[in-house]
Design a protein around this motif. Structure first.
Motif, short mmCIF file in Angstrom:
data_model
loop_
_atom_site.label_atom_id
_atom_site.label_comp_id
_atom_site.label_asym_id
_atom_site.label_seq_id
_atom_site.Cartn_x
_atom_site.Cartn_y
_atom_site.Cartn_z
N MET A 1 1.00 -1.21 0.08
CA MET A 1 -0.09 -0.07 0.05
C MET A 1 1.04 1.31 -0.12
N THR A 2 0.39 2.20 -0.75
CA THR A 2 1.19 3.44 -0.78
C THR A 2 1.01 4.35 0.32
N LYS A 3 2.06 4.48 1.22
CA LYS A 3 1.73 5.64 2.15
C LYS A 3 1.72 6.93 1.79
N PRO A 4 0.81 7.82 2.14
CA PRO A 4 1.01 9.42 1.95
C PRO A 4 2.10 9.90 2.74
N THR A 5 2.36 10.80 2.14
CA THR A 5 3.95 11.40 2.66
C THR A 5 3.40 12.62 3.55
N LEU A 6 2.29 12.99 3.60
CA LEU A 6 1.82 13.78 4.67
C LEU A 6 0.85 13.39 5.62
N THR A 7 0.63 13.94 6.71
CA THR A 7 -0.36 13.46 7.48
C THR A 7 -1.81 13.73 7.27
N LEU A 8 -2.74 13.14 7.89
CA LEU A 8 -4.08 13.59 7.59
C LEU A 8 -4.35 15.22 7.71
N ASP A 9 -3.84 15.60 8.55
CA ASP A 9 -3.88 17.02 9.00
C ASP A 9 -3.35 17.78 7.96
N GLU A 10 -2.22 17.53 7.76
CA GLU A 10 -1.70 18.33 6.66
C GLU A 10 -2.23 18.08 5.24
N ILE A 11 -2.86 17.01 4.96
CA ILE A 11 -3.45 16.99 3.84
C ILE A 11 -4.84 17.63 3.88
N ARG A 12 -5.38 17.55 4.87
CA ARG A 12 -6.70 18.52 5.03
C ARG A 12 -6.38 19.85 4.99
N LYS A 13 -5.34 20.39 5.52
CA LYS A 13 -5.14 21.58 5.43
C LYS A 13 -4.85 22.38 3.79
N ASN A 14 -4.29 21.20 2.90
CA ASN A 14 -4.17 21.52 1.65
C ASN A 14 -5.59 21.76 1.00
N VAL A 15 -6.50 20.47 1.30
CA VAL A 15 -7.70 20.56 0.79
C VAL A 15 -8.34 21.83 1.27
N SER A 16 -8.17 22.51 2.57
CA SER A 16 -8.84 23.71 2.76
C SER A 16 -8.23 24.78 2.16
N ARG A 17 -7.34 24.95 1.63
CA ARG A 17 -6.59 25.91 1.18
C ARG A 17 -7.25 25.85 -0.51
#
Ligand SMILES: C=C(O[C@@H]1C=C(C(=O)O)C=C[C@H]1O)C(=O)O
Length: 390
Positions: A1-17
């Motif tokens: 399984m590919t592991k995301p390089t960012l944490t969920l919080d970080e990814i969500r910050k990007n989504v919000s941006r």
């Protein structure tokens, strides 16, 4: 399984941006629509341009493919964006055409309490009009009309017809006797749910609270519930208020889920209306009529009574046909106090300030016993421009 390089919080910050960038772009597009409206005043071009919309949608679908965004998704998003653009332009032009009625605060009467479908329609109507609502919930349609007549409210919101249960006679009868004008209309989706104050099961419900209209609109589902008592309330919101106060697992209200949340109620069962597409058309009434700019589509409502001779009504309707005016609604109501006499309510697509409609009114005046224009107002229903999808 590919592991995301960012944490969920970080990814969500990007989504919000990305989301806030989308919002800024939507606001910028709205501003451009206003500029378009200003240019249309100069060029006297109508607000709606279906040919331009078709080209735009086709280009967007092609461009979307390059980003692996599917066509139905693109089309549905841009239908909403274009609808907003058209309505924001209409609101802008109407404000210019009616400077006296453009107040920052509008006192609006509606069948209350807060959370009723009339309340939702009032919010919906003023949402693009840069107007703050001063809410005046009323106990009856008569009161909604009266407080506009006596100047305590600027506008009254009244439901006029529903796609399942038809015309709302009480409102038609109020219109026969008022000096108010219809100045707008709005169609509101009606999404009835069974709402309860506490967690419970449908089998435990032995008494329902609602307005008579939802009982009619949900009759098929309600029959399937068997022997459940139906209590009548003056509005769905009053029903919700009662059920919230009772805090019982044996009672439920029928109404809208977002209004139910205002009273702390939760939906126990959604989508209970006989027809999936359940909409109510509301009208707005005010003491003074409005002018509708000829850059946007307008509707006019008449009431008229004809002579009681064979073919009198047909003669009147032919006037619309002969002038190429489309009739969207014809309703009849008894004239109170004059048994068997009927008052006809007619909605047509057309602007009272046009030469054609003036001729229509003149001809109808000579054919009827009584005729009155109840109002001429913008059509706010933006039907989506369809494109062929392959
Ligand atoms: C913005 C315009 O007005 C309307 C809205 C459109 C849009 O939002 O893209 C396109 C065509 C018109 O129906 C325009 O004419 O360009």
């Amino acid at each position: 399984m590919t592991k995301p390089t960012l944490t969920l919080d970080e990814i969500r910050k990007n989504v919000s941006r990305v989301d806030s960038e989308l919002l800024a772009l939507l606001a910028e597009r709205r501003q451009l629509s206003i500029e378009v409206a200003k240019s249309k005043i100069q060029t006297e071009k109508p607000v709606r341009d279906p040919a331009r919309e078709k080209i735009l949608l086709e280009k967007l679908v092609t461009a979307g493919k390059k980003h692996e965004l599917d066509a139905p998704y693109i089309v549905s998003i841009f239908h909403s964006i274009i609808e907003d653009s058209v309505l924001i332009q209409q609101a802008f032009l109407q404000k210019l055409a009616n400077p006296d009625s453009a107040q920052p605060i509008a006192r609006v009467s509606f069948l209350g309490p807060k959370g009723s479908y009339s309340y939702l329609a009032a919010k919906h109507f003023f949402s693009r009009k840069q107007t703050t609502l001063a809410e005046l919930p009323c106990k009856s349609f008569k009161e909604v009309v009266e407080i506009v007549e006596n100047g305590r409210a600027d506008y009254g919101v009244l439901p006029i017809e529903n796609t399942s249960s038809g015309s709302i006679n009480d409102v038609y009868d109020q219109l026969q006797h008022t000096r108010l004008s219809i100045v707008g209309e709005i169609t509101q989706p009606i999404e009835h749910c069974i709402l309860t104050a506490v967690d419970t099961d449908l089998e435990n419900i032995d008494c329902l609270y609602s307005h008579p209209q939802p009982y009619q609109q949900c009759s098929e589902y309600l029959r399937s519930l068997g022997d459940v008592k139906q209590e009548y309330c003056s509005s769905t919101a009053e029903a919700m208020q009662k059920v919230a106060e009772m805090k019982s697992g044996n009672v439920a209200a029928i109404g809208n889920a977002s209004s139910g949340a205002l009273y702390g109620l939760k939906p126990l069962k959604a989508n209970i209306a006989n027809q999936q597409e359940n909409h109510t058309r509301f009208i707005l009434v005010a003491r003074n009529p409005v002018d509708v700019t000829d850059l946007i589509p307008a509707k006019t409502t008449f009431i008229m009574s004809t002579a009681q001779d064979a073919g009198s009504l047909v003669e009147c309707l032919l006037v619309f046909r002969n002038h190429g005016i489309n009739m969207t609604k014809l309703e009849s109501r008894p004239v109170l106090g004059n048994p068997w006499e009927e008052m006809f309510y007619v909605d047509v697509e057309g602007n009272m300030s046009s030469e054609e409609m003036q001729k229509v009114l003149e001809e109808l005046t000579s054919l009827t016993r009584y005729i009155k224009v109840l109002g001429c107002y913008p059509i706010e229903n933006v039907s989506p421009t369809e494109i062929e999808l392959d």
